[in-house]
Design an enzyme around this catalytic site. Structure first.
Site, PDB file in Angstrom:
ATOM      1  N   GLU A 942     125.694 160.375  95.642  1.00  0.00           N
ATOM      2  CA  GLU A 942     126.196 159.539  94.557  1.00  0.00           C
ATOM      3  C   GLU A 942     127.380 160.193  93.870  1.00  0.00           C
ATOM      4  O   GLU A 942     128.347 159.527  93.518  1.00  0.00           O
ATOM      5  CB  GLU A 942     125.084 159.275  93.542  1.00  0.00           C
ATOM      6  CG  GLU A 942     125.509 158.330  92.423  1.00  0.00           C
ATOM      7  CD  GLU A 942     124.393 158.043  91.430  1.00  0.00           C
ATOM      8  OE1 GLU A 942     124.694 157.470  90.365  1.00  0.00           O
ATOM      9  OE2 GLU A 942     123.228 158.382  91.706  1.00  0.00           O
ATOM     10  N   ARG A1020     116.100 159.788  81.691  1.00  0.00           N
ATOM     11  CA  ARG A1020     115.084 159.007  82.407  1.00  0.00           C
ATOM     12  C   ARG A1020     113.742 159.732  82.407  1.00  0.00           C
ATOM     13  O   ARG A1020     112.693 159.102  82.333  1.00  0.00           O
ATOM     14  CB  ARG A1020     115.547 158.699  83.831  1.00  0.00           C
ATOM     15  CG  ARG A1020     114.612 157.734  84.557  1.00  0.00           C
ATOM     16  CD  ARG A1020     115.190 157.273  85.872  1.00  0.00           C
ATOM     17  NE  ARG A1020     116.143 156.192  85.725  1.00  0.00           N
ATOM     18  CZ  ARG A1020     115.845 154.893  85.821  1.00  0.00           C
ATOM     19  NH1 ARG A1020     114.588 154.514  86.001  1.00  0.00           N
ATOM     20  NH2 ARG A1020     116.781 153.979  85.701  1.00  0.00           N
ATOM     21  N   GLU A1416     113.215 153.617  94.703  1.00  0.00           N
ATOM     22  CA  GLU A1416     112.722 154.828  94.054  1.00  0.00           C
ATOM     23  C   GLU A1416     111.277 154.763  93.567  1.00  0.00           C
ATOM     24  O   GLU A1416     110.572 155.777  93.593  1.00  0.00           O
ATOM     25  CB  GLU A1416     113.628 155.163  92.859  1.00  0.00           C
ATOM     26  CG  GLU A1416     115.048 155.492  93.240  1.00  0.00           C
ATOM     27  CD  GLU A1416     115.965 155.573  92.028  1.00  0.00           C
ATOM     28  OE1 GLU A1416     116.243 156.694  91.578  1.00  0.00           O
ATOM     29  OE2 GLU A1416     116.367 154.512  91.526  1.00  0.00           O
TER      30      GLU A1416
END
Length: 1488
Positions: A942, A1020, A1416
């Protein structure tokens, strides 16, 4: 040819002369040819004076149409490079063709002389696939596809070897597929292995022609066997003596008496008809074999209109110019259950072994250059003459050790000699059966391949029984040595001569009293007793001019009371180097007194070592006596008294294993000799059964295209090797290759960099470094721009890029990079979270979450309300992405305007475009960043892929030539970062009834030397530490740590698995502290609709976790199994089981990176009715392209095969968000739908005019003639979300996540308490995915993510040395799950109904097709294996009287065999304790 300079480090005898003096006469007299003659996929090739630095893989990948064989690791540990060698063999006058799966990345190129090389392209193509290729594709066994060709070839070798050309029968079973190690050398990071095994097993049951026979001598365990004994068509008549052994016969076979007829053969199994299913049963797909498989017309078989003419009318669309079909289409669907049909297997089509190779006469070969020369002698005399002339010549067999030293240790063996084609060294001849019965020894040829040696050991042991116990011990060790590809070519002599201290075979041979037979020209033949052979680390008594020719292994007399056993413990059962290996031999007299004893260990000293005190102490003692056992254990503790900081680390564990292995042997030998009653449970090691499991393939919401289980659109191409990855792209004219110069220090000032040694090397063109771009351009970062492309004055982690050398070839570039001289001034390094906390080295973050009393700062008041308060520190290690395709890029500069085409294996085209623009100084509109597919990504591409494209762009701009780079595995692991290691320091308060009242936690992640996404990962984690539980008062703080390791980055789950792991750990501590059942505690604290999370997102109508838990509890029979586990643990002392049922919720969106929650798509309909689709998502194996094409086909009303996506590129979709956060389908799918909606609106009048059944080619033709725009740009931005940190106002706060993907899993494990080894007995997983766009792809994500999570929580451990060097840099040291690590029973299902059986609706989601992201969310559920292991260990601790009170024991992640064993709390553990002395440090560092 010019001769290389002799290696400086070689051990030379006194008479040593120069290479030229000694070797030139030999070359002139004996080695007159440099021609390697071989066949590749049936075509003859002669290679003259080949590049001596090339392996077989280098040669194969240099060919224009052989790109299916991949470079995955370069050390024979992943299997991506697997090819098959056909080699002729004549035994007892019978011809036989061996099919050897080998690692092309290791195999010496000279070794293919006289052989037939078969690559994945040679066995099938998309147009005509091999049934193995077709099965794997249609049964969803290929996701990213990078590993698939290697797996196909391993299976192909197994099938070809199983065929007996004389009987026309296959000796093949499911056991062979799974339990005999034929796939242990292959890794897959995507699929979770289950669909691959299903494809292989169903190939046996449904495809093979001939008769499958039972071939399991000595195997009586019915549980392990599921033999296939169906009679199938006799594919070939009687064979003549020259049969190549091809299944179905070869050109020399007599004509077959039976014909294939017109219909499917009797081998075809009938369709599996669905039956009435209870709620607990899963419905599988229907599998059929047909001569001509059908295809579902709703997804495949589109016809296209002929070219338009300037004055053509509407009738022009009636004519058809061509048709298309999917590569691997579904055959149909019956009431929501997919029907999959396979092409019938026709054995006659297999590649024939070239008959001329039967007559091939090997010649001595020699080729090379002034740096390196290869010799290939064909007789022992030639070898001895060569070694006499040049004793330091490196002997090479399978090259498993040599090639690793060359590639990763920069060793340079100037003179290499390939010895595996010398018949005298290779062929082991056993005595006839009568002589064998009375034989006093077994003599093995030194170079007998280990696979053949396995078979020899098995055969002799079956005939001689306990007399040949040494051979059974050797076979047991060889079974788990390396992978099958290495065992096919490696030899016992190589294993012995390398003198590895962790050798699996040497302890067995030493314990047995084996003797080595060596040979030299000067001394002739002489013996070397194994007892004296190893003199120091990697040093033996073998003279430099001698070679090992035979190994003599003594056999005891039939009347001798002797037992010999062997044991091994590694991080992973299959294909792993030993932590400790041992072999023990004991001989007793008739009274049970020890006459002779030999206890030998590997992994406990610099050499294979006998336990001298223990051996001496045993002589004259009564064996079956607890006093003897205790005394020997004490003696072993003294023999192997390891210091805390011993090289290799794990001092306490290794010492414990020495005692545990002997403890096991003592019991096993007593049982073997019938000395008395012993606990047989001690004896049995953990062995797995053949794996089973099911998916619930029934999809009640299936539509015409959406919802169908269409195989990945590239799956078949991936199976045939035709799918193109970055490094497979054809070489460009004048292309250059990059080689990175990396820091060897973790933290240091750069004193000087000398590039001249590199520039002097052949082929090196130039270099780039910090001076190649401006200081301003030298800074980048995904969120905060704080990372230099090139180190500037200082290096901040081991492996940091200092510069890049570029050259005409990849090998030249790598050599150039190694030649650069860097001088450092070392500085202190901060590696761990604890060190960062102490030094207060944090990245700016400042975010926290407050709920309840924490908002006003009154957490003390909250804790005052609690009946019990528990505190702890919990650690969780990181995880290497280990995508099979390492980072790769290719930059092609244009001759004008600064334009560049940038191909990169990236999840993030936009960021690649932006930073290439920055370093080249041109606007983004002149940079086209592109990617077709990645061989895996998982978040690792990413952001961390960006610099590599930038390096190439700088060089390409400078030289005006294309530049390419593909990282080696060790480089990729050094540079690409990992999942963040985490630490939580928590405090939780509860009521006496078990209700959570207050939670306070400080969370730390190890970000590495730059920030990358460490802050977002922390965010997160903080928003998932609640998992599924309501806590009214919470105060959560996050601290990203700055350290001197690589920059850690996004990885599947992105902080959520760490947060949920902390949540469940806290719950277990609370349950243990209160004496409450953990499942009761979970239900007591479960969220209900109307609750608020710590970031004030409301739990709404989409809350399905209670449904998942209840339905999974029933379908997995959880309650009964939980009771059975408790009963098992009561009865068993040396094995314990554990079981758990854990829920999860995962938030879908880019969280507070609001700008990323958008996507665009571009849909174009051409006049002929074909559709071109572009969107911003990238394909990394997750099936995004397939799902997007399904959405477009569904919306446009066309078959799936009419929609095509070429690649992802910034010239088609501007400003695309990275494909990440499990949002690829949500964002891009809605954008695709938006574009289709626009087109449908324009086409509506034409549909009404032409009728609802009119094909798109007719509608498009009419619309074109009416000048209607047939292209549309779609766009979507995610509504509702928009959370702002610190907003606690329930009236104004916006959701952080669009919805929750929820799931639950139940896992049961069994642990061997003596070693810490474990197996997963069963896993059941159920996910709420809404209405699945493609259930097959979603199941692939569910199973693959679970296995990746299982690896994260149990075996994948990253280690550093104390000076900051990353130690785990490849599959040799870093272990991901393999085929044998998956749950033995693995069931997967999707939530469809409520608990009353009523269908659920997800229309409220407002997501594309009411689906949910799934990439995920399942990963965290791999932790169910961890928590089940924790339960098993807890049971052991209770049995051993060790504490299980909160705060007094813990098990951190990953639960490796070491951590499990050290947590058991038994007396052996205490006896083996290694105490840390003042100033001692552990050899390895874990940075959590």
């Amino acid at each position: 040819m010019a001769l290389p300079i002799p290696p400086q480090t070689a051990s030379e005898p006194p008479r040593a002369r120069s290479a030229a003096d000694t070797l030139t006469p030999l070359i002139e007299s004996t080695y007159k040819s440099s021609d390697i003659t071989f066949y590749v996929n049936g075509k003859k090739t002669v290679l003259s004076n080949a590049n001596p630095h090339w392996t077989l893989l280098d040669y194969i990948r240099a060919q224009p149409n052989l790109k299916g064989t991949k470079l995955g690791c370069g050390e024979g540990g992943c299997g991506a490079c697997t090819v098959v060698l056909q080699a002729p063999e004549i035994l007892s006058g019978k011809r036989r063709v061996k099919h050897l799966a080998v690692n092309a990345c290791l195999f010496p190129l000279v070794g293919i002389d006289g052989k037939h090389v078969i690559t994945v392209e040679g066995i099938g193509s998309v147009e005509k696939p091999h049934p193995l290729q077709e099965r794997i594709a249609k049964l969803h066994g290929s996701q990213c596809g990078f590993c698939t060709p290697g797996i196909v070839m391993s299976l192909y070798a197994l099938v070809r070897n199983a065929y007996n050309s004389e009987t026309n029968k296959f000796h093949l079973s499911e056991r062979d597929i799974e339990l005999e190690g034929h796939l242990d050398g292959n890794l897959c990071r995507c699929t979770g292995y289950k669909p691959i095994l299903q494809a292989a097993k169903t190939f046996i049951t449904e495809d093979l022609q001939g008769q499958l026979v039972e071939d399991l001598p000595g195997s009586g365990d019915a549980k392990l066997e599921k033999e296939i004994v169906d009679l199938v068509r006799n594919g070939c008549g009687s064979t003549s003596k020259g049969s190549c052994g091809r299944p179905g016969g070869c050109c020399r076979d007599a004509p077959s008496e039976s014909s294939s007829a017109n219909s499917k053969s009797p081998a075809s199994t009938p369709p599996t008809e669905p039956v009435a299913m209870s709620d607990e049963e899963l419905t599988p797909a229907e599998l059929e074999v047909q001569k001509q498989p059908e295809q579902d017309s709703s997804i495949s078989g589109t016809a296209y209109a002929k070219p338009v003419k300037s004055k053509e009318d509407a009738s022009g669309a009636i004519e058809v110019k061509t048709t298309t079909a999917l590569d691997a289409p579904l055959s149909g669907s019956k009431h929501g259950i997919p029907v999959v049909q396979f092409q019938e297997y026709v054995p006659d089509t297999e590649l024939i072994f070239p008959s001329v190779l039967w007559k091939f006469e090997p010649r001595p070969l020699c080729y090379g250059n002034d740096k390196k020369i290869w010799f290939r002698p064909t007789t022992l005399d030639q070898l001895l003459e060569l070694k006499d002339a040049y004793p330091s010549a490196k002997l090479v067999g399978g090259a498993s050790e040599v090639q690793v030293e060359i590639r990763f240790k920069n060793s340079d063996f100037a003179i290499s000699v390939y010895v595996s084609d010398i018949p005298e060294l290779k062929r082991t001849s056993l005595p006839a059966e009568a002589a064998l019965e009375s034989a006093k020894e077994i003599v093995l040829a030194a170079n007998t391949p280990l696979t053949e040696l396995e078979a020899i050991c098995k055969d002799v042991y079956a005939k001689l029984g306990k007399r040949a116990m040494v051979l059974e011990a050797l076979r047991k060790q060889l079974r788990y040595f390396a992978g099958r590809q290495i065992r096919n070519v490696a030899s016992l002599a190589g294993n012995i001569a390398t003198a590895s201290p962790i050798s699996d075979a040497n302890p067995v041979l030493l314990a047995a009293g084996a003797t080595l037979v060596a040979h030299s020209k000067e001394k002739g033949e002489f013996d070397l007793p194994m007892s004296d052979f190893f003199v120091a680390y990697r040093t033996t008594t073998l003279p430099p001019d001698a070679v090992l020719t035979r190994i003599r292994i003594p056999l005891p007399l039939p009347t001798t009371r002797e037992v010999l056993k062997a044991y091994k413990q590694a991080k992973r059962k299959d294909d792993d180097i030993a932590i400790v290996t041992a072999s023990f031999r004991i001989r007793l007299d008739n009274a049970g007194i020890v006459e002779d004893a030999c206890l030998v260990y590997g992994g406990m000293a610099p050499t294979t070592k006998t336990a001298s005190k223990a051996n001496t102490g045993l002589i004259g003692q009564k064996w079956f006596s607890s006093e003897t056992l205790d005394a020997t254990l004490t003696a072993l503790s003294e023999d192997f008294d390891l210091p805390f900081g011993v090289p290799g680390g794990m001092a306490h564990y290794r010492k414990t294993l020495t005692l545990s292995m002997f403890f096991r042997f003592w019991h096993e030998s007593a049982a073997e000799l019938g000395l008395g009653e012993v606990d047989t449970e001690v004896i049995d090691e953990i062995h797995r059964a053949i794996s089973t499991g099911a998916r619930d393939d029934y999809n009640p919401t299936e539509q015409r295209v959406v919802g169908k289980q269409v195989p990945h659109l590239s799956a078949l191409k991936q199976c045939t090797g035709e799918a193109e990855y970055i490094d497979d792209m054809p070489r460009m004219d004048r292309e250059l290759f990059g080689g990175l110069v990396l820091s060897t220090k973790a933290h240091a000032n750069i004193v000087s960099v000398d590039w001249e040694p590199a520039l002097e090397l052949p082929g090196v063109i130039g270099y780039i470094d910090k001076d190649s771009i401006s200081k301003e351009a030298n800074i980048w970062g995904s969120i905060k721009k704080d990372e230099p492309f090139f180190a500037d004055g200082k290096v901040l982690h081991h492996g940091q890029v200092i510069g890049m050398v570029y050259a005409e070839t990849a090998l030249q570039a790598q050599a150039g990079a190694r030649a650069v001289k860097v001088v450092y001034e070392e500085l202190p390094a901060v590696l761990t979270i604890d060190e960062a906390i102490q030094a207060e080295t944090f990245f700016p973050h400042g975010k926290h979450l407050k709920k309840g009393l924490a908002i006003e700062g009154n957490m003390d008041e909250a804790f005052a309300k609690c009946d019990r308060v528990f505190e702890g520190t919990t650690r969780m290690g990181g995880q290497e992405h280990f995508y099979l395709e390492t980072n790769a890029a290719l930059v092609i500069p244009s001759g004008e305007d600064g334009f560049m085409e940038v191909w990169s294996s990236t999840q993030n085209n936009m960021e690649t475009q932006e930073f290439v623009s920055q370093v080249t100084g041109v606007p983004s509109n002149r940079i086209n960043a592109r990617v077709k597919r990645m061989g895996g990504g998982f978040g690792g591409k990413e952001s961390r892929s960006v610099p590599f494209a930038c390096y190439l762009a700088i060089a390409a701009r400078k030289e005006k030539r294309p530049v390419r780079l593909m990282l080696n595995r060790d480089e990729d692991m050094l540079l690409s970062g990992q999942r963040h290691p985490f630490q939580a320091r928590w405090k939780v308060g509860v009521s006496k009834e078990g209700k959570l009242v207050a939670l306070e936690a400080d969370l730390y992640d190890n970000g590495g030397f730059s920030q990358d996404m460490s802050g977002a990962v922390m965010d997160r984690c903080m928003t998932h530490i609640d998992n599924c539980y309501e806590c009214p008062n919470a105060y959560l703080r996050g601290f990203p740590c700055k350290t001197n390791i690589h920059s850690n980055t996004a990885f599947r789950g992105f902080g959520a698995p760490q947060g949920m792991y902390f949540a469940e750990t806290i719950m277990y501590n609370v349950a243990e502290g209160l004496g409450m059942d953990i499942d009761e505690l979970r239900l007591k604290n479960m969220y209900v609709p109307g609750n608020w999370t710590p970031f004030f997102q409301k739990i709404d109508q989409d809350w399905h976790v209670p449904l998942l838990l209840e339905q999974l509890r029933r379908s997995s029979d959880y309650d009964n199994r939980k009771t059975a586990v408790a009963e098992f643990n009561e009865k068993n002392r040396w094995r314990k089981r554990g079981i758990c049922l854990v829920p999860s919720k995962f938030g879908l969106s880019f969280a507070t990176a609001l700008h990323l929650n958008q996507a665009a798509a571009y849909v174009k309909i051409y006049h002929d009715g074909s559709v071109l689709l572009h969107h911003g998502g990238t394909e990394m194996g997750q099936g995004l392209y397939t799902k997007m094409c399904q959405i477009a086909a569904q919306e446009l009303g066309v078959p799936l095969d009419s929609v095509y996506t070429q690649d992802s590129q910034t010239y088609q979709i501007a400003n695309a968000s990275p494909t990440a956060a499990s949002s690829g389908s949500d964002l891009n799918g809605m954008a695709v739908k938006n574009a289709c909606d626009q087109i449908n609106e324009r086409l509506q009048p034409f549909r009404e005019k032409l009728g609802k059944d009119a094909p798109l080619r007719a509608i498009a033709h009419a619309a074109y003639l009416d000048r209607v725009n047939l292209a549309a740009h779609g766009f979507w931005k995610m509504p509702r979300v928009g959370y702002s940190w610190g907003d606690t106002n329930l009236e104004t706060v916006k959701p952080m996540y669009y919805y929750w993907t929820q799931g639950a899993a139940a896992s049961e494990v069994e642990v061997d308490l003596l070693t810490g080894d474990h197996t997963v007995l069963r896993t059941d997983i159920m996910m709420d995915v809404g209405n699945s766009i493609n259930p097959a792809i979603d199941y692939g994500q569910i199973e693959g993510a679970f296995i990746q999570g299982q690896g994260l929580f149990t075996m994948e451990e990253s280690l550093w040395t104390t000076n900051g060097q990353l130690f785990t840099r490849g599959p040799g040291t870093y272990k991901i799950p393999g085929f044998s690590d998956i749950p033995q029973v693995f069931n997967a299902s999707m939530l469809r109904y409520d608990n009353e059986g009523k269908p659920l609706s997800w229309n409220h989601l407002r997501s594309v097709q009411s689906s949910k992201g799934i990439g995920e969310p399942p990963l965290f559920l791999g932790s169910t294996v961890f928590f089940a292991l924790r339960e098993a260990v807890k049971a052991a601790r209770v049995m051993n009287g060790a504490t299980v009170a909160p705060g007094e024991w813990k098990l951190d992640s990953p639960a490796t065999s070491e951590r499990l064993r050290l947590a058991v709390g038994d007396e052996l553990l205490k006896k083996a304790e290694v105490k840390r002395k003042e100033g001692e440090k552990s050899f390895f560092v874990t940075v959590s």
